[in-house]
Design an enzyme around this catalytic site. Structure first.
Site, PDB file in Angstrom:
ATOM      1  N   LYS A 118      -1.729 -17.374   5.907  1.00  0.00           N
ATOM      2  CA  LYS A 118      -0.930 -16.663   6.906  1.00  0.00           C
ATOM      3  C   LYS A 118      -0.097 -17.590   7.820  1.00  0.00           C
ATOM      4  O   LYS A 118       1.027 -17.872   7.479  1.00  0.00           O
ATOM      5  CB  LYS A 118      -1.805 -15.698   7.691  1.00  0.00           C
ATOM      6  N   ASP A 149     -13.486 -17.452   5.545  1.00  0.00           N
ATOM      7  CA  ASP A 149     -12.103 -17.034   5.309  1.00  0.00           C
ATOM      8  C   ASP A 149     -11.399 -16.978   6.661  1.00  0.00           C
ATOM      9  O   ASP A 149     -11.588 -16.034   7.431  1.00  0.00           O
ATOM     10  CB  ASP A 149     -12.109 -15.666   4.605  1.00  0.00           C
ATOM     11  N   TYR A 197       0.822  -1.207   0.000  1.00  0.00           N
ATOM     12  CA  TYR A 197       0.000   0.000   0.000  1.00  0.00           C
ATOM     13  C   TYR A 197       0.862   1.266   0.000  1.00  0.00           C
ATOM     14  O   TYR A 197       0.519   2.258   0.643  1.00  0.00           O
ATOM     15  CB  TYR A 197      -0.962  -0.004   1.206  1.00  0.00           C
ATOM     16  N   TYR A 257     -12.279  -8.068   5.106  1.00  0.00           N
ATOM     17  CA  TYR A 257     -11.084  -8.011   4.254  1.00  0.00           C
ATOM     18  C   TYR A 257     -10.802  -9.424   3.751  1.00  0.00           C
ATOM     19  O   TYR A 257     -10.753 -10.368   4.538  1.00  0.00           O
ATOM     20  CB  TYR A 257      -9.865  -7.476   5.018  1.00  0.00           C
TER      21      TYR A 257
HETATM   22  C1  LIG Z   1      -4.346 -11.509   4.736  1.00  0.00           C
HETATM   23  C2  LIG Z   1      -5.703 -11.965   4.399  1.00  0.00           C
HETATM   24  C3  LIG Z   1      -6.028 -12.340   3.086  1.00  0.00           C
HETATM   25  C4  LIG Z   1      -5.058 -12.226   1.941  1.00  0.00           C
HETATM   26  O1  LIG Z   1      -3.950 -13.063   2.083  1.00  0.00           O
HETATM   27  P1  LIG Z   1      -2.595 -12.734   1.258  1.00  0.00           P
HETATM   28  O2  LIG Z   1      -1.704 -13.887   1.585  1.00  0.00           O
HETATM   29  O3  LIG Z   1      -2.111 -11.429   1.791  1.00  0.00           O
HETATM   30  O4  LIG Z   1      -2.968 -12.670  -0.171  1.00  0.00           O
HETATM   31  C5  LIG Z   1      -7.318 -12.785   2.851  1.00  0.00           C
HETATM   32  N1  LIG Z   1      -8.221 -12.874   3.841  1.00  0.00           N
HETATM   33  C6  LIG Z   1      -7.936 -12.539   5.112  1.00  0.00           C
HETATM   34  C7  LIG Z   1      -8.975 -12.698   6.172  1.00  0.00           C
HETATM   35  C8  LIG Z   1      -6.674 -12.068   5.437  1.00  0.00           C
HETATM   36  O5  LIG Z   1      -6.398 -11.704   6.697  1.00  0.00           O
END
Ligand SMILES: *Cc1c(COP(=O)(O)O)cnc(C)c1O
Length: 434
Positions: A284, A255, A22, A154
């Site tokens: 992550k 997610d 960013y 997000y």
């Molecule tokens: C970080 C994140 C993503 C994206 O993952 P990247 O490895 O950065 O592409 C998607 N969803 C959530 C909930 C996240 O915290």
């Protein structure tokens, strides 16, 4: 090894040539140069505010749960490196991928049986969306191609994920009219322990019912909304989504890229709600912060549906799919996690953060202080002054990366009580000065 670069030369080249997350180009903020990292400590190339070593309060954005330079993870990487660091996954397979997939099936909520190993969180969300859209096409319901989410979320920075990020975020507005138009429910009322708001549950049900004919899936972050605002909500809303999705024939995607692997106090946040999604994204912390890898899991129903289609395959296959090096480290990282009392460690950190962040409640301009599992957040009534907040944290010997109106932390699970106390003090200092 090349000669180490001088810090000033490195920073000049960085500013001129290298994008940061960013960030503008050329860069305007001066990043800290990290030379190495071990345990919970980052070692800087040159001291800042008299500090050469910083306790990491961010786990490199949720990922480095076991800290840095861990002997077990190093050994897993080294061992795999000597066999092969990568091999294509089309027509070939290998033990690291199979072991990891089996382990993910075993530890994720009951019913998720199939694993797509993707190369980043955003890609795993793209795959999840593709699975859902393709499922409905394949079973002959071609009208069901939209997504529903709640505000404040997000899901990553590529196209489909951006379309379900909070629509009031700056990046989203930039692309309105270009992104697929999805359906947004109100943000879930705040508070993990708060009594569920019946009116909100009705709102979710009503919206899902009204759009069911065009909805492929509902996608949300369960229990904790991460980069969209670090907000916690009642697991009852996740249960309500599951029920409404079942009732109206809509798939549910959870997610758990941020929440997975113990961060919220449950191994997966879906467990707080007792829910199995149709599709689950993890990432992550999957590799313990060593390498980039994420996974999309789905139920047999989704996989079989896709197989019934005119194109009976999941049309996705990145070059570095199931990268053996990342898979081997991920499997070792999960072994480490499950081989210890991770829930006890997360509880210990939770208690430490509750105590350490409590003084922030008395600070002027603090709107809210909240802790859940190994996540602590201080929310201000203003945009954080990043430079001032960073300096205040560094003075306390801690690395923090505030964003918008929040100073927050998610320490590595190996952070000792003193480290957690220090992080707490740094969050308070950053909130006071930032
Ligand atoms: C970080 C994140 C993503 C994206 O993952 P990247 O490895 O950065 O592409 C998607 N969803 C959530 C909930 C996240 O915290």
């Amino acid at each position: 090894m090349p000669e180490p670069m001088r810090a000033d030369e490195l920073l000049a080249l960085d500013q001129q040539h290298v994008w940061h997350p960013y960030g503008p180009m050329p860069g305007r903020q001066r990043p800290l140069v990290v030379e190495s990292a071990a345990g919970v400590r980052l070692r800087l190339a040159e001291p800042m505010a008299g500090r050469r070593e910083l306790v990491d309060g961010m786990s490199s954005w949720w990922s480095a749960i076991h800290g840095y330079n861990h002997p077990v993870l190093n050994e897993a990487a080294r061992g795999q490196l000597e066999r092969m660091s990568h091999v294509m996954f089309g027509g070939l397979t290998h033990e690291p991928a199979v072991r990891l997939a089996k382990r993910l099936v075993d530890i994720t909520p009951e019913g998720l049986e199939h694993v797509f190993l993707a190369d980043s969180g955003s890609v795993s969300v793209e795959v999840a969306v593709k699975m859902c859209l393709q499922y409905w096409r394949s079973v002959g319901e071609v009208g069901k191609q939209r997504l529903l989410t709640w505000r404040g979320g997000y899901h990553g920075d590529t196209w489909q994920p951006m379309a379900v990020c909070d629509p009031d975020g700056g990046m989203h507005e930039l692309w309105s009219g270009r992104l697929p138009r999805q359906i947004f429910a109100q943000a879930p009322p705040a508070g993990f322990d708060a009594d569920p708001d019946e009116a909100y549950v009705r709102h979710l049900r009503e919206l899902i019912g009204r759009h069911a004919h065009e909805l492929a899936a509902v996608i949300v972050e369960p229990v904790v909304q991460g980069a969209g605002g670090m907000r916690f909500h009642s697991p009852a809303y996740v249960r309500a989504l599951r029920e409404a999705c079942d009732e109206h024939g809509v798939l549910l995607v959870l997610d758990e890229i941020a929440t997975g692997f113990g961060r919220t106090g449950a191994l997966f946040a879906a467990e707080h709600a007792g829910v199995t999604p149709d599709v689950l994204c993890v990432g992550k912390a999957l590799t313990g912060g060593y390498l980039t890898m994420a996974a999309t899991l789905c139920t047999p129903r989704v996989a079989e549906g896709i197989s019934r289609g005119e194109v009976p395959v999941l049309a996705h296959g990145p070059t570095f799919m199931a990268n053996p090096l990342a898979a081997a480290v991920a499997d070792a990282s999960l072994g480490l996690l499950l081989g210890q009392d991770w829930a006890g460690e997360v509880k210990r950190i939770e208690a430490g953060l509750r105590e350490g962040l409590a003084p922030a409640r008395g600070l002027p301009g603090v709107r809210d202080v909240r802790v859940l599992g190994a996540i602590g957040v201080v929310q201000l009534d203003r945009e954080v002054d990043m430079a001032a907040a960073t300096r205040a944290a560094v003075r306390e010997g801690v690395w923090l990366r505030p964003f918008r109106d929040m100073v927050y932390t998610m320490p590595p699970f190996v952070a000792g009580d003193e480290d957690v106390a220090r992080i707490g003090a740094a969050v308070c200092a950053a909130a006071a000065e930032g």
